[in-house]
Design a protein around this motif. Structure first.
Motif, short mmCIF file in Angstrom:
data_model
loop_
_atom_site.label_atom_id
_atom_site.label_comp_id
_atom_site.label_asym_id
_atom_site.label_seq_id
_atom_site.Cartn_x
_atom_site.Cartn_y
_atom_site.Cartn_z
N VAL B 119 5.87 -3.28 -7.91
CA VAL B 119 6.63 -2.03 -7.86
C VAL B 119 8.06 -2.31 -7.41
O VAL B 119 9.02 -1.74 -7.95
CB VAL B 119 5.95 -1.00 -6.93
CG1 VAL B 119 6.81 0.26 -6.80
CG2 VAL B 119 4.57 -0.63 -7.47
N ALA B 120 8.20 -3.22 -6.45
CA ALA B 120 9.55 -3.55 -5.98
C ALA B 120 10.38 -4.20 -7.09
O ALA B 120 11.55 -3.85 -7.30
CB ALA B 120 9.47 -4.48 -4.77
N ASP B 121 9.78 -5.13 -7.82
CA ASP B 121 10.49 -5.75 -8.96
C ASP B 121 10.94 -4.69 -9.96
O ASP B 121 12.06 -4.72 -10.47
CB ASP B 121 9.57 -6.74 -9.70
CG ASP B 121 9.17 -7.94 -8.85
OD1 ASP B 121 9.71 -8.11 -7.74
OD2 ASP B 121 8.30 -8.70 -9.31
N PHE B 122 10.03 -3.78 -10.23
CA PHE B 122 10.28 -2.74 -11.23
C PHE B 122 11.45 -1.84 -10.78
O PHE B 122 12.31 -1.48 -11.59
CB PHE B 122 9.00 -1.92 -11.43
CG PHE B 122 8.89 -1.28 -12.77
CD1 PHE B 122 8.30 -1.96 -13.84
CD2 PHE B 122 9.34 0.01 -12.99
CE1 PHE B 122 8.18 -1.36 -15.08
CE2 PHE B 122 9.22 0.61 -14.24
CZ PHE B 122 8.63 -0.07 -15.28
N ILE B 175 6.35 -1.38 0.17
CA ILE B 175 7.12 -1.41 -1.08
C ILE B 175 8.62 -1.27 -0.79
O ILE B 175 9.44 -2.04 -1.30
CB ILE B 175 6.64 -0.30 -2.05
CG1 ILE B 175 5.19 -0.57 -2.48
CG2 ILE B 175 7.54 -0.22 -3.27
CD1 ILE B 175 4.56 0.55 -3.30
N GLY B 176 8.98 -0.30 0.05
CA GLY B 176 10.39 -0.12 0.39
C GLY B 176 10.99 -1.38 1.01
O GLY B 176 12.12 -1.76 0.69
N VAL B 250 9.97 5.38 -8.21
CA VAL B 250 8.79 4.58 -8.55
C VAL B 250 7.61 5.01 -7.67
O VAL B 250 6.62 4.30 -7.56
CB VAL B 250 9.05 3.06 -8.36
CG1 VAL B 250 10.02 2.54 -9.41
CG2 VAL B 250 9.55 2.75 -6.96
N GLY B 251 7.76 6.20 -7.04
CA GLY B 251 6.70 6.69 -6.16
C GLY B 251 5.77 7.65 -6.91
O GLY B 251 4.85 7.22 -7.61
N ALA B 301 4.78 0.62 -13.41
CA ALA B 301 5.32 -0.36 -12.47
C ALA B 301 4.24 -1.29 -11.93
O ALA B 301 4.53 -2.42 -11.56
CB ALA B 301 6.04 0.35 -11.30
N VAL B 302 3.01 -0.83 -11.88
CA VAL B 302 1.96 -1.64 -11.25
C VAL B 302 1.12 -2.42 -12.25
O VAL B 302 0.24 -3.18 -11.86
CB VAL B 302 1.00 -0.78 -10.41
CG1 VAL B 302 1.79 0.01 -9.38
CG2 VAL B 302 0.17 0.15 -11.27
#
Lengths: 334, 334
Positions: B119-122, B175-176, B250-251, B301-302
């Motif tokens: 998710v962070a990459d995305f 994630i943040g 992305v949440g 994202a996942v």
């Protein structure tokens, strides 16, 4: 000859400004910033044919500012016997006959590091885009509003993770190093090829690009285009990279054998590509359209206002240094 | 009742496997991995209506495996009086009535950190995409092969640099924090809002989201969707972010007031958006189609094999821990 007077000479009071030849109009912001420091020769505003225009002014031209990819070839250089400096507005200088300049002792400057961060950011984004099908998904949503498949199920099988990928960087100069620093934060392993092993880095070095490809999941080209690097990614390299491998090109189109790249993508011999540069820009091979594993952009990695502010500083600094007999800021080496 | 025998009971020799209720089919790879460890109740295979099926088995169901966003609401919970555990396959649990579970003492587990890196990459890629018009350019090239404008000139005016941007992260959980680490490598300044200031980080904290927006160039939502975070980005926050500001979500869709978001984008009151989630998935607001400053993806994202391997470990680990009276791996906290 009133046109000549208008383009080649200047209003009273500005006669002392140094003379710089242009080959095409400057970006407007560059023109605004530079026009009070230099006197520009603008062949395209003349009623004379270009060769006659150059012949008329050749005796006075010591510096050429080459904005964009306009070729500076042997013929042009031969018409400028007093030329001492070519200022390029790009990082790569493959449009300039470097060997001819070297023989004549003409210095060349490039954009230095003005574009480094922006190109590196762009390369990382292209890579995640290809791995995670961001642009493909965006394209599908925009094209087919009624076929919004829930939760991306249609794409699941082919999405791929960035972390842990072995990324082979071809050309570990300022841009390649900036890409490596960024991808380190994503948990990638960095490998590289360059002319020489860099004693200052711990990344694994490969003197042979095919060997690099065989140990990499991704290849990113950030090197200059020269006779040695033309088609540095050829069929053999692509086959060594393999069917899951991804190629990111933010350098120059001719670093990759584009015909083979298209064939390998169409036949599934490599896994995907993110391409900002092409062999015959602005032409993009139509075979690459509508492929989920391909992201296509228009040589735009460097186009941010901040990059251009940085470039303006470098261009102005090089011209000022030259005319005041100080060391150039960003002479190209080698 | 042969169907019931088939779906609720098991072949001889497997009678001792713990019983787990499903609400819909598992991902095939999950089914393969879990089917020898647990006995699954599959209401959709029964000829009984769902409520009768649940009534017939309610006395035996202690654990529910909720794959995907299928709601686990008060009515379903009331029909399962012996339920002790809900295993969610997602990071967010907004589809589960958490308050009702809490009242009953039913534990909930989520995906833990299985999705964190992806998710962070995305999120990072969506941000660079919006800033640098990657998906918009790819879309334009694919849609208009004959209008390949050279060197991206058409887009130049609106491209924007990542380095130096002030990025406000809403929800500095795993994630943040992963987004913050990545963006640090690009030279961004990180600010954040969360329920409480984190003593372990040096990023600037804002207790108020509007204040965060006013000091940010970008807002990224990585928090859970709860009653408190519903529409945490509302009209006031968007106006504080301003006409050059970018929103990356992305949440969950409902973290943002989508109607206001669409209006702000259409009227130029914010600068752009990268959206992987929407209010009424899989519906994407058509007003956002064909906007150069908007990137749209399908809650993807996942979706990488690695994320799903990690999720499988977490799901299996939680079920095994529960049935062997050990501590759960990823119980959700408050």
């Amino acid at each position: 000859m009133s046109v000549e007077r208008h383009t080649a000479e200047t209003p009273a009071g500005e006669r002392e400004l140094p003379l710089v030849l242009l080959l095409r109009p400057l970006f407007p912001r560059f023109h605004v910033a530079l026009t009070h420091k230099f006197r520009f020769l603008k062949p395209w505003e003349s009623q004379l044919p270009p060769d006659e225009f150059l012949a008329a002014h050749a005796g006075a031209v010591r510096a050429l500012l080459c904005s964009g990819p306009t070729p500076v070839d042997a013929e042009l250089l031969a018409s400028l016997p007093r030329l001492e400096l070519v200022v390029a507005s790009s990082a790569g200088v493959n449009h300039i006959d470097v060997a001819a300049c070297r023989r004549r002792g003409i210095a060349i400057t490039n954009a230095g590091n003005a574009f480094t961060d922006d190109v590196a950011d762009f390369a990382v984004a292209l890579l995640i885009d290809v791995l995670r099908k961001i642009s493909a998904s965006d394209r599908a949503i925009n094209a087919l509003p009624d076929i919004c498949n829930s939760y991306g199920v249609g794409h699941v099988a082919n999405l791929d993770k960035l972390g842990g990928k072995r990324v082979g960087i071809i050309g570990l100069g300022s841009i390649g190093s900036a890409v490596a620093r960024r991808l380190g934060a994503f948990g990638c392993t960095i490998l590289y090829h360059s002319k020489r092993k860099k004693p200052s880095v711990s990344y694994k070095f490969f003197s042979n690009v095919t060997d690099l490809a065989a140990e990499s999941d991704v290849l990113i080209t950030t090197c200059a285009l020269t006779d040695e690097t033309h088609h540095i990614i050829d069929k053999e390299v692509m086959l060594a990279l393999g069917k899951d491998g991804i190629i990111i090109n933010v350098g120059r189109g001719a670093l990759v054998d584009e015909k083979e790249l298209v064939r390998c993508l169409m036949e599934g011999e490599i896994g995907g590509a993110g391409l900002d540069v092409f062999k015959n820009e602005p032409v993009v091979p139509q075979e690459l359209f509508h492929m989920d594993n391909v992201v296509l952009t228009h040589h735009q990695a460097v186009f941010t206002p901040e990059s251009f502010d940085g470039l303006l500083e470098v261009v102005m600094g090089n011209l000022e240094a030259f005319f005041s007999n100080k060391p150039l800021l960003t002479p190209i080496s080698e």
